[in-house]
Design a protein around this motif. Sequence first.
Motif, PDB file in Angstrom:
ATOM      1  N   ASN A 142     -81.096  55.486  -8.038  1.00  0.00           N
ATOM      2  CA  ASN A 142     -81.169  53.988  -8.554  1.00  0.00           C
ATOM      3  C   ASN A 142     -79.746  53.273  -8.290  1.00  0.00           C
ATOM      4  N   GLU A 143     -78.626  54.107  -7.837  1.00  0.00           N
ATOM      5  CA  GLU A 143     -77.347  53.730  -7.787  1.00  0.00           C
ATOM      6  C   GLU A 143     -77.426  52.894  -6.557  1.00  0.00           C
ATOM      7  N   SER A 145     -78.207  49.986  -4.502  1.00  0.00           N
ATOM      8  CA  SER A 145     -78.934  48.591  -5.154  1.00  0.00           C
ATOM      9  C   SER A 145     -78.306  47.559  -4.308  1.00  0.00           C
TER      10      SER A 145
END
Length: 281
Positions: A142-143, A145
Amino acid sequence: MPELPEVETVMRGLAPVMLNNKVSKVKLYRKDLRVPFPKNMEGELAGLSIVSLKRRAKYILVYFDGGLILSVHLGMSGRILINPKNNKYDLKKHDHMVITLQDGVQIIYNDPRRFGMVFILKASELETHAAFRHLGPEPLGNEFSAPYLVESFKNKKASIKQALLDQRMVVGVGNIYASEALYQSNINPQKLAGEITAKKAEELVIATRDVLRRAINAGGSTLKDYRHTDGGLGYFQHNFQVYDQEGKACPDCNCNIDKTGGIKRIVQSGRSTFYCPSKQK
Ligand SMILES: [Zn+2]
């Protein structure tokens, strides 16, 4: 050279045979690969139970009960073979490490060019260990982005292709997948990283994840067959859209390749980049 999808495939292939098993014996057939094997490796690992397997960048991490991790990097040419229990294994050229598990399964590390690395660390040291502390986020996490990409590429004078290969920015996007992701997101690989817009960053993040996921899925589909070949994990056939396709028609254009020359190859920082100049602006 194994890239992230291959390493992920090796890790997934090892998990079912290693998890909840114990190390019975470790045998080394030389002192070092790119770095020396850990001192007293058998003494450190024998008897330990394997509680989980993970991948960080291109390292396979085997977690043991008690907090130790065995870290394996395949380098340029490393392969891992699984020898099933009750099967006599004849040592082959370039087999450098054999780990025998409690149930008799053997994990064999073979590496002709010996750029691989094997070391042991404490799980508590993972973030601060020299091999890991400079690593950027995982491309599938998720980091990674669009806002992260815009922020970390800000003011970068390097090309976007070079920035994608920088492990401090994002890990595991190697030379092949950088070309493929830039193609899929219609970005010219020579564009300066600092000039990427939020919209293009979003497209690049999506494309990067997509090309890696598709390759991981292709690797996963080879796992069921590994026992029928030579037991080797992790190398499989890919279908690339631009990588290594110089002069061929671009799958997304209808241009006349006699006029355009088709997919182009350029060299950036000594590495080949493949792209379509009419699609990628
Ligand atoms: Zn094209």
